[in-house]
Design an enzyme around this catalytic site. Structure first.
Site, mmCIF file in Angstrom:
data_model
loop_
_atom_site.group_PDB
_atom_site.id
_atom_site.type_symbol
_atom_site.label_atom_id
_atom_site.label_comp_id
_atom_site.label_asym_id
_atom_site.label_seq_id
_atom_site.Cartn_x
_atom_site.Cartn_y
_atom_site.Cartn_z
ATOM 1 N N GLN B 477 85.644 85.789 75.450
ATOM 2 C CA GLN B 477 85.856 84.359 75.652
ATOM 3 C C GLN B 477 87.276 83.928 75.337
ATOM 4 O OE1 GLN B 477 85.031 85.666 72.841
ATOM 5 N NE2 GLN B 477 84.426 84.240 71.259
ATOM 6 N N GLY B 478 88.038 84.784 74.635
ATOM 7 C CA GLY B 478 89.441 84.453 74.370
ATOM 8 C C GLY B 478 89.673 83.711 73.074
ATOM 9 N N SER B 517 79.046 77.423 72.037
ATOM 10 C CA SER B 517 80.347 76.842 72.433
ATOM 11 C C SER B 517 81.094 76.282 71.224
ATOM 12 C CB SER B 517 80.157 75.723 73.467
ATOM 13 O OG SER B 517 79.422 76.162 74.570
ATOM 14 N N LYS B 708 86.687 70.017 72.431
ATOM 15 C CA LYS B 708 85.277 70.275 72.155
ATOM 16 C C LYS B 708 84.830 71.478 72.980
ATOM 17 C CE LYS B 708 83.334 66.791 75.307
ATOM 18 N NZ LYS B 708 82.339 65.722 75.364
ATOM 19 N N GLY B 709 83.635 71.947 72.681
ATOM 20 C CA GLY B 709 83.226 73.241 73.211
ATOM 21 C C GLY B 709 82.922 73.244 74.691
ATOM 22 N N VAL B 710 83.204 74.385 75.305
ATOM 23 C CA VAL B 710 82.806 74.633 76.687
ATOM 24 C C VAL B 710 82.281 76.068 76.766
ATOM 25 C CG1 VAL B 710 84.463 73.047 77.700
ATOM 26 C CG2 VAL B 710 85.102 75.438 77.334
ATOM 27 N N GLY B 711 81.815 76.448 77.898
ATOM 28 C CA GLY B 711 81.399 77.838 78.065
ATOM 29 C C GLY B 711 79.922 77.953 78.354
ATOM 30 N N GLU B 712 79.163 76.932 77.967
ATOM 31 C CA GLU B 712 77.740 76.948 78.258
ATOM 32 C C GLU B 712 77.405 75.964 79.380
ATOM 33 O OE1 GLU B 712 75.493 78.227 74.307
ATOM 34 O OE2 GLU B 712 76.195 76.181 74.207
#
Lengths: 277, 754
Positions: B477-478, B517, B708-712
């Site tokens: 995910q980096g 995330s 804020k979170g991303v990825g999902e």
């Protein structure tokens, strides 16, 4: 011969794309693998008086790229280009694909309409097997335990005949393969060859569908022509589709109908160009 | 003070692990070797549900080259069961097996071939039990249940007066949707090396949550946290499959038994029998007025958690949280149930419960819009929850403007024009048969399950370079790059001068987990805190150096300046220690009481998900071709925009799997397709021709710089958007995934018959 000495405890190994999957998952186990790739000249693609002789260790990519095969068997070269994926094509062999007798094979279906033959070599004798008589069931062939296919002999289509192949499915192996070739004379279907595979354990020709089409006027063979519809209906019946992970039998029978129509129309469309593909 | 321009944050800098990964130098657990290491092989149960009568490992133990065989008999002087919410999973099966493939024993041997051969020699006698297959069977079960009962967990909430509201609305819709069991397919299946010594356990493992594994292992083996070291090298993909504790207890127990380190590397087939996503069934009843106002929603959902709880508790709850959708609905009742069945235990998988809930909710939104004659996009917009209002009572209000987000995707996609074009092509095309086009839309907000607890340490070395310590596992995910960017920005040093040390419990400070995330937001805040701590120390040192006040000092690019004079950070550090060495230590704590005040309320943030799809349906075969897909990602502030896009596209691509292709098939408890030939994951050839992520940077996140979170988010809207597009194209509604050609073909036939 090694295969005879080992009597069932050994298997021939060429590309290994099917064999190693089965061995890794524990479905097959052998004490020894006999590497046929080291047999000199077995990967040759050469001409004989009837057509093209493809050595047993010639890979799918070798066939796809071979100048002779491309010139004389353009439809085979085209289909070999679409077998599985690049990794399989680069190591998997055409003869190995046929001998492993996995039911979802593109070449096993296509070679039926080429009326190809196999050279089989036993410890003391050799024989020729029509491609339609090789596979007897899923993963089963008519080869004796000590017999090995050394070459696939593929005659080109007769002059004036052109063909097409369709495959369908969302899995890595096709759910259905349909091959059709048509020769046209004086505006009528002079000859036609149709084969279907993957929907049942063994690929087969569809003689009833062929008979219905023979002699039909080509310009009348649009998508909803009665003869075409009847040929497709018979294909759905004669395909003898079975249910498996790829789908239920009624769906596969329906696909047989749809894809025979599409494949025949493509083959007819190619006929104008005069080549085999 | 004028706004300072970011130097690395917000830029698509090269990943810190790019060179190692491209050259093949990157070390994954599977690349590692520990001196004296034994190779392990599992003895899986061939039966899905059976009592274990007898396990005889004598022949296996007698085999030359075998160091040990672990069976339930060896689980002594330790706790025997583990699990994140319910400790119901035995280290190896104890009195009965609950799914096909459950390890009954494990062998450690000199090499893998010996271990495999010895595993065959372990004799197990079973007494077969009736097999609980699927949700419906689990609900209506008269035989011996999987555990004390087949109910793992139930959850629900309610507001308003739902029953009265249904009586007073114009129309009521009730629809049921099902979602299949799917497998994550991380390219690296689970792998673990464990080394047990008295009073000390070391583990090298492909885990997402090193500190949770550490705590679980310490509890199982009755050790202190400091006696357990968990090292997580690069992870070859997680997606939730490596969350919490998986094979680590078994490998540690096997190492204890063998008296030497042991290594277990699962195959894809074994990984498919280790964890999967929950299959689900959801029924949604919605009451609307004729103008399209939603008055009431009553949702009942079930998830199939398989043989053990794993993450079934949270998935059951999150399914419920996500079923009513991002809409302002005055009367809501939701119930959800997690059920045990005899199949692979189901755990976390990218957006737990999300795709299942949104599949049902957003499919039904189109059913309703169609019945009321409304544009499905405008119907959604009409009912969206306004910015700053609660979408779930008692939870954090929605931070963003959802309508603006929806419109941005619709504009980028060209929603209206595409819809009209597809409709006009359909009317001009052939009446039956042939290929038809359609467009579909879906949207959702998902409450991140992220817990706001992380810590970080930063060290600024005497030469001006820095090392940052984080607990996050790098699984593609980096995170290491994003953390290096944040640290560099805060310490005012170049990105290239920051090195990140991650996920070794003996070296880095505590972090809860890598999932939900959460890393950029929460570990990012900890890193920001540690970096800022260093910067403040530097400013104080510089103030002493220049005999000025700290707020008179400028710091940038590795040096401090005051009235035209500069001093390098490295010089300040050396000055402080009065010699050639020394370093500054910065620390960052993230707790619910974080001074920003943004972490007090649950959830820490809402992840926004929007998808628009255009498909082509071959109505003769039922084949669906995804032509265009547009997704939105709102990272608040993109620390690294390219990686944000990568996360969103990766999630959408993964969703193409459960939308069109993937389904674990069971028959009588036997998994029929435990390999990647028969279980087909998306390939690059399955990518839509047009595949776009619309990046919104609304700046309203609780993380560093508004992140804020991303990825999902990218994974949840694909299936309903595509199914809605299939409906738009053909009028056929498919209520089960994946949308295989056969399923679509059958739906088309039913629709013709109707």
């Amino acid at each position: 011969m090694l295969l005879a000495q080992e009597s069932g405890a050994a298997a021939l190994y060429a590309g290994g794309t099917e064999l190693l999957l089965a061995m890794k998952s524990g479905l097959l186990a052998y004490d020894a693998l006999i590497n046929v790739k080291s047999i000199a000249g077995l990967d040759a693609v050469a001409a004989d008086d009837r057509g093209v002789v493809i050595g047993a260790s010639a890979t799918h990519s070798a066939v796809e790229r071979d100048a002779l095969a491309r010139e004389r068997l353009p439809l085979l070269a085209e289909v070999e280009h679409s077998v599985a994926n690049a990794r399989v094509r680069n190591v998997g062999t055409l003869a190995g694909n046929l001998c492993f007798a996995e039911p979802h094979s593109d070449p096993a279906t296509l070679l039926l309409i080429y009326e190809a033959e196999l050279d089989a070599q036993g410890p003391s004798a050799s024989r020729r097997i029509p491609v339609g008589e090789l596979q007897t069931n899923s993963y089963e062939t008519s080869l004796a335990p000590d017999e090995m296919v050394t070459a696939v002999r593929v005659p080109p289509f007769p002059a004036g005949m052109s063909g097409a192949y369709s495959k369908f499915g969302r899995h890595h192996r096709p759910t259905l393969g349909v091959a059709a070739a048509v020769a046209v004379e004086d505006g009528r279907v002079a000859d036609v060859r149709i084969a279907i595979g993957c929907v049942s354990p063994v690929a087969r020709r569809l003689p009833r569908s062929e008979d219905v089409l023979r002699g039909e006027r080509v310009d009348g063979l649009a998508a909803d022509a009665p003869a075409l519809r009847e040929a497709c209906r018979l294909a759905a019946e004669d395909a003898d589709a079975v249910a498996d992970l790829h789908g239920e039998a009624d769906y596969k029978a329906h696909l047989a109908r749809v894809f025979l129509e599409r494949t025949l129309l493509r083959a007819l469309g190619r006929n104008g160009s005069g080549g085999d593909a | 003070m004028t706004e300072r321009e970011f130097r690395t944050v917000g830029k698509a800098v090269r990943r810190v692990d790019a060179d190692d990964k491209l050259s093949g130098r990157a070390q994954f657990t599977g690349d590692m070797s520990v001196p004296g290491m034994a190779f392990a092989k599992l003895v899986p149960s061939p039966l899905p549900h059976a009592r274990i009568v007898r396990v005889d490992a004598a022949r296996a133990r007698a085999m030359p080259g075998v160091y040990a065989v672990l069976t339930a008999d060896e689980l002594v002087n330790m706790e025997t069961r583990y699990g994140s919410d319910k400790k119901d999973r035995p280290v190896v099966a104890m009195d009965k097996v609950r799914f096909q493939g459950e390890p009954v024993a494990a062998v450690a041997a000199v090499d893998l071939a010996t271990a495999e051969a010895a595993a065959e020699l372990v004799e197990v006698e079973y007494e077969e039990l009736p097999v609980v297959s699927g949700i419906d069977a689990a609900l209506d079960w008269r035989g011996e249940p999987v555990h004390e009962s087949n109910l793992c967990h139930e959850y629900g909430y309610e507001w308003g007066d739902v029953d009265a509201a249904f009586r007073n609305c114009d129309r009521v819709f009730e629809d049921t949707f099902t979602f299949p069991m799917v497998y994550h397919y991380a390219m690296e299946p689970h792998v673990c090396i464990a080394s047990y010594e008295p009073g000390r356990i070391r583990l090298w493992t492909s885990a997402q949550h090193p500190f949770l594994v550490q705590a679980e292992i310490a509890r199982l083996f009755r050790l202190q946290l400091d006696q357990v070291q968990v090292v997580v090298p690069f992870v070859g993909g997680g997606y939730g499959s490596k969350s919490y504790t998986k094979i680590e207890p078994l490998v540690a127990a096997l190492s204890r038994e063998a008296g030497r380190p042991a290594r277990l590397a699962l195959s894809v087939e074994e990984a498919m029998r280790t964890v999967r996503r929950h299959a689900a069934k959801a029924t949604i009843r919605t009451g609307v007025m004729n103008d399209g106002t939603i008055i009431a929603r009553d949702c009942v959902g079930y998830v199939d958690t398989g043989g053990y709880t794993d993450n079934g508790v949270r998935v059951t709850e999150r399914l419920a949280d996500r079923m009513p959708g991002p809409y302002a609905i005055p009367h809501v009742r939701v119930k959800s149930y997690g059920l045990f069945t005899n199949s692979t235990p189901a755990g976390s998988y990218r957006s737990i419960g999300g795709p299942q809930a949104v599949w049902a909710c957003e499919s039904q939104m189109d059913v309703i819009a169609h019945a009321l004659g409304l544009d499905p996009f405008e119907f959604r917009v009409k009912n969206l929850v306004p910015q700053g209002e609660e979408v779930r009572r008692g939870k954090r209000p929605i931070e963003g403007d959802l309508e603006a987000a929806l419109r941005s995707v619709a504009d980028a996609f060209g929603w209206e024009a595409s819809r009209e074009r597809a409709a006009s092509e359909r009317t001009s095309g052939p009446a039956d048969g042939g290929v038809k086009r359609g467009v579909g839309f879906a949207c959702a907000v998902t409450n991140s399950g992220a817990s706001p607890t992380s810590t970080s340490l930063a060290r600024l070395h005497a030469d001006g370079s820095a090392t940052v310590f984080i607990g996050s596992a790098e699984m593609g995910q980096g995170s290491r790059s994003a953390m290096a960017q944040i640290a560099a920005e805060e310490m005012r040093i170049p990105y290239e001068k920051v090195r990140v040390v991650a996920s070794d419990t003996a070296a880095v400070p505590w972090d809860r987990s890598t999932g939900s995330s959460r890393s950029t937001t929460l570990m990012g805040l900890a890193v920001q805190g540690a970096g800022a701590d260093i910067r403040e120390q530097l400013l104080r040192l510089a103030a002493e150096h220049f005999e000025a006040f700290p707020d008179e000092i400028d710091a940038e690019d590795g040096q401090a300046s005051f009235k035209g004079e500069t001093v390098a950070f490295s010089a300040l550090v050396r000055e402080m220690f009065g010699g050639s060495g020394g370093e500054l230590i910065g620390r960052g704590y993230v707790t619910p009481k974080h001074p920003s005040g943004k972490l007090r309320q649950d959830p820490v943030f809402w992840e926004v998900s929007i998808g628009a799809a255009e498909v082509e349906v071959d109505t003769a075969t039922g084949e669906v071709r995804l032509l265009r897909y547009y997704s939105v990602s709102d990272p608040g502030k993109a620390i690294n925009p390219k990686q944000v896009e990568g996360q969103d596209e990766g999630a959408a691509m993964q969703a193409i799997g459960h939308t069109l292709l993937e389904e674990m098939l069971y028959e009588d408890g036997q998994l029929l397709n435990p390999n990647l030939v028969d279980y087909r994951v998306p390939l690059f050839t399955d990518l839509p021709g047009e595949f776009e992520t619309v990046l919104l940077e609304t700046g309203n996140g609780p993380g560093p710089y508004g992140a804020k979170g991303v990825g999902e988010g990218g994974i949840v809207c694909v299936a309903p958007a595509v199914a809605n597009a299939v409906f738009d194209a053909t009028g056929a509604r498919v209520s089960s995934l994946p949308l295989t050609p056969e399923r679509v073909w059958r739906a088309l036939r039913e629709q013709q018959d109707a």
